[in-house]
Design a protein around this motif. Structure first.
Motif, PDB file in Angstrom:
ATOM      1  N   LYS A 120      -4.823  40.020   5.741  1.00 24.07           N
ATOM      2  CA  LYS A 120      -5.604  38.931   6.348  1.00 24.07           C
ATOM      3  C   LYS A 120      -5.217  37.588   5.741  1.00 24.07           C
ATOM      4  O   LYS A 120      -4.959  36.619   6.465  1.00 24.07           O
ATOM      5  CB  LYS A 120      -7.102  39.204   6.131  1.00 24.07           C
ATOM      6  N   PHE A 121      -5.163  37.513   4.426  1.00 24.17           N
ATOM      7  CA  PHE A 121      -4.816  36.261   3.762  1.00 24.17           C
ATOM      8  C   PHE A 121      -3.372  35.861   4.044  1.00 24.17           C
ATOM      9  O   PHE A 121      -3.073  34.671   4.245  1.00 24.17           O
ATOM     10  CB  PHE A 121      -5.055  36.364   2.250  1.00 24.17           C
ATOM     11  N   ALA A 122      -2.461  36.823   4.073  1.00 23.61           N
ATOM     12  CA  ALA A 122      -1.061  36.530   4.380  1.00 23.61           C
ATOM     13  C   ALA A 122      -0.933  35.969   5.794  1.00 23.61           C
ATOM     14  O   ALA A 122      -0.178  35.013   6.025  1.00 23.61           O
ATOM     15  CB  ALA A 122      -0.198  37.780   4.219  1.00 23.61           C
ATOM     16  N   ALA A 123      -1.674  36.537   6.740  1.00 26.42           N
ATOM     17  CA  ALA A 123      -1.634  36.035   8.124  1.00 26.42           C
ATOM     18  C   ALA A 123      -2.207  34.620   8.200  1.00 26.42           C
ATOM     19  O   ALA A 123      -1.663  33.755   8.911  1.00 26.42           O
ATOM     20  CB  ALA A 123      -2.407  36.976   9.044  1.00 26.42           C
ATOM     21  N   ASN A 124      -3.286  34.366   7.468  1.00 24.59           N
ATOM     22  CA  ASN A 124      -3.879  33.019   7.464  1.00 24.59           C
ATOM     23  C   ASN A 124      -2.889  31.985   6.938  1.00 24.59           C
ATOM     24  O   ASN A 124      -2.702  30.925   7.551  1.00 24.59           O
ATOM     25  CB  ASN A 124      -5.142  32.993   6.598  1.00 24.59           C
ATOM     26  N   THR A 125      -2.272  32.265   5.805  1.00 30.11           N
ATOM     27  CA  THR A 125      -1.361  31.281   5.215  1.00 30.11           C
ATOM     28  C   THR A 125      -0.103  31.110   6.066  1.00 30.11           C
ATOM     29  O   THR A 125       0.406  29.997   6.189  1.00 30.11           O
ATOM     30  CB  THR A 125      -0.997  31.656   3.766  1.00 30.11           C
ATOM     31  N   ALA A 126       0.383  32.192   6.676  1.00 30.43           N
ATOM     32  CA  ALA A 126       1.555  32.077   7.548  1.00 30.43           C
ATOM     33  C   ALA A 126       1.218  31.219   8.761  1.00 30.43           C
ATOM     34  O   ALA A 126       2.007  30.353   9.167  1.00 30.43           O
ATOM     35  CB  ALA A 126       2.026  33.461   7.988  1.00 30.43           C
ATOM     36  N   ARG A 127       0.036  31.432   9.347  1.00 33.13           N
ATOM     37  CA  ARG A 127      -0.392  30.635  10.500  1.00 33.13           C
ATOM     38  C   ARG A 127      -0.524  29.158  10.114  1.00 33.13           C
ATOM     39  O   ARG A 127      -0.108  28.264  10.863  1.00 33.13           O
ATOM     40  CB  ARG A 127      -1.718  31.180  11.027  1.00 33.13           C
ATOM     41  N   ASP A 128      -1.058  28.890   8.929  1.00 31.49           N
ATOM     42  CA  ASP A 128      -1.179  27.509   8.453  1.00 31.49           C
ATOM     43  C   ASP A 128       0.196  26.850   8.346  1.00 31.49           C
ATOM     44  O   ASP A 128       0.380  25.704   8.776  1.00 31.49           O
ATOM     45  CB  ASP A 128      -1.860  27.461   7.082  1.00 31.49           C
ATOM     46  N   GLN A 129       1.156  27.553   7.759  1.00 31.06           N
ATOM     47  CA  GLN A 129       2.498  27.003   7.573  1.00 31.06           C
ATOM     48  C   GLN A 129       3.180  26.731   8.910  1.00 31.06           C
ATOM     49  O   GLN A 129       3.838  25.693   9.079  1.00 31.06           O
ATOM     50  CB  GLN A 129       3.359  27.952   6.726  1.00 31.06           C
ATOM     51  N   ILE A 130       3.031  27.628   9.863  1.00 32.53           N
ATOM     52  CA  ILE A 130       3.636  27.446  11.183  1.00 32.53           C
ATOM     53  C   ILE A 130       3.040  26.220  11.867  1.00 32.53           C
ATOM     54  O   ILE A 130       3.769  25.399  12.441  1.00 32.53           O
ATOM     55  CB  ILE A 130       3.446  28.715  12.042  1.00 32.53           C
ATOM     56  N   ALA A 131       1.724  26.068  11.811  1.00 33.97           N
ATOM     57  CA  ALA A 131       1.066  24.928  12.447  1.00 33.97           C
ATOM     58  C   ALA A 131       1.500  23.614  11.803  1.00 33.97           C
ATOM     59  O   ALA A 131       1.814  22.642  12.505  1.00 33.97           O
ATOM     60  CB  ALA A 131      -0.452  25.080  12.367  1.00 33.97           C
ATOM     61  N   MET A 132       1.549  23.574  10.466  1.00 31.93           N
ATOM     62  CA  MET A 132       1.942  22.336   9.782  1.00 31.93           C
ATOM     63  C   MET A 132       3.391  21.969  10.087  1.00 31.93           C
ATOM     64  O   MET A 132       3.704  20.801  10.319  1.00 31.93           O
ATOM     65  CB  MET A 132       1.703  22.458   8.277  1.00 31.93           C
ATOM     66  N   LYS A 133       4.262  22.954  10.111  1.00 28.98           N
ATOM     67  CA  LYS A 133       5.669  22.697  10.421  1.00 28.98           C
ATOM     68  C   LYS A 133       5.816  22.170  11.840  1.00 28.98           C
ATOM     69  O   LYS A 133       6.548  21.203  12.078  1.00 28.98           O
ATOM     70  CB  LYS A 133       6.489  23.968  10.230  1.00 28.98           C
ATOM     71  N   ALA A 134       5.111  22.762  12.784  1.00 25.88           N
ATOM     72  CA  ALA A 134       5.181  22.319  14.180  1.00 25.88           C
ATOM     73  C   ALA A 134       4.666  20.886  14.322  1.00 25.88           C
ATOM     74  O   ALA A 134       5.259  20.074  15.058  1.00 25.88           O
ATOM     75  CB  ALA A 134       4.388  23.262  15.076  1.00 25.88           C
ATOM     76  N   LEU A 135       3.601  20.562  13.642  1.00 24.18           N
ATOM     77  CA  LEU A 135       3.065  19.200  13.692  1.00 24.18           C
ATOM     78  C   LEU A 135       4.058  18.205  13.102  1.00 24.18           C
ATOM     79  O   LEU A 135       4.308  17.138  13.689  1.00 24.18           O
ATOM     80  CB  LEU A 135       1.730  19.122  12.944  1.00 24.18           C
ATOM     81  N   GLU A 136       4.630  18.529  11.951  1.00 21.32           N
ATOM     82  CA  GLU A 136       5.588  17.628  11.311  1.00 21.32           C
ATOM     83  C   GLU A 136       6.823  17.442  12.178  1.00 21.32           C
ATOM     84  O   GLU A 136       7.349  16.332  12.287  1.00 21.32           O
ATOM     85  CB  GLU A 136       5.947  18.137   9.920  1.00 21.32           C
ATOM     86  N   GLU A 137       7.289  18.508  12.815  1.00 21.28           N
ATOM     87  CA  GLU A 137       8.449  18.398  13.699  1.00 21.28           C
ATOM     88  C   GLU A 137       8.143  17.544  14.925  1.00 21.28           C
ATOM     89  O   GLU A 137       9.042  16.942  15.501  1.00 21.28           O
ATOM     90  CB  GLU A 137       8.927  19.784  14.125  1.00 21.28           C
TER      91      GLU A 137
END
Length: 145
Positions: free
Chosen positions: A89-106
């Motif tokens: 659960k925690f791994a999925a949360n942090t992975a989702r956070d990283q994907i969202a932040m990367k997409a926003l920055e891009e």
């Protein structure tokens, strides 16, 4: 072993909110007091950021230390029971956070993450928000925007 019955645990967990949490309300109050206006939870942006400052192309996520695994924070403890479930659960949360932040920055957005524990020091948080949200007019003029 969980000290609560499954029905009690389910009822308790269902009360955990994703929006309008205490830390999020604190960040919103401070940003508003600084004179900044924003939109909430824009679902058209990756990760549905908690605060969106569209004219500045800046977003803020207010993360709970436990759910989003704030590194080194005492509130990001790991449960002793059902360990495999919680690790996934925690791994999925942090992975989702990283994907969202990367997409926003891009997409040209600047991202700030405010951790739940950081909302306890209002003065430091207000300074951090002001520094992140300040008008970058000098950069705009320099670049001709």
């Amino acid at each position: 072993m969980d000290i609560l019955a499954p029905e009690q645990r389910s009822r308790l967990m269902s009360r955990i909110r994703g929006k309008d949490t205490g830390p999020e309300l604190k960040v919103r109050q401070l940003a508003h007091a600084l004179g900044f206006r924003f939109r909430l939870h824009r679902r058209d942006l990756p990760g549905s950021p908690d605060l969106v400052f569209a004219s500045r192309r800046k977003v803020i996520f207010v993360h709970g230390c436990y759910w989003h695994r704030h590194p080194g924070c005492r509130y990001a403890y790991s449960p002793k029971s059902n360990v495999e479930f919680w690790q996934a659960k925690f791994a999925a949360n942090t992975a989702r956070d990283q994907i969202a932040m990367k997409a926003l920055e891009e997409a040209g957005w600047q991202v700030l993450v405010v951790w739940e524990c950081e909302t306890r020091n209002a003065g430091a948080l207000q300074t951090r928000l002001a520094n992140f949200l300040k008008n970058d007019m000098a950069k705009r003029i320099k670049h001709g925007n």
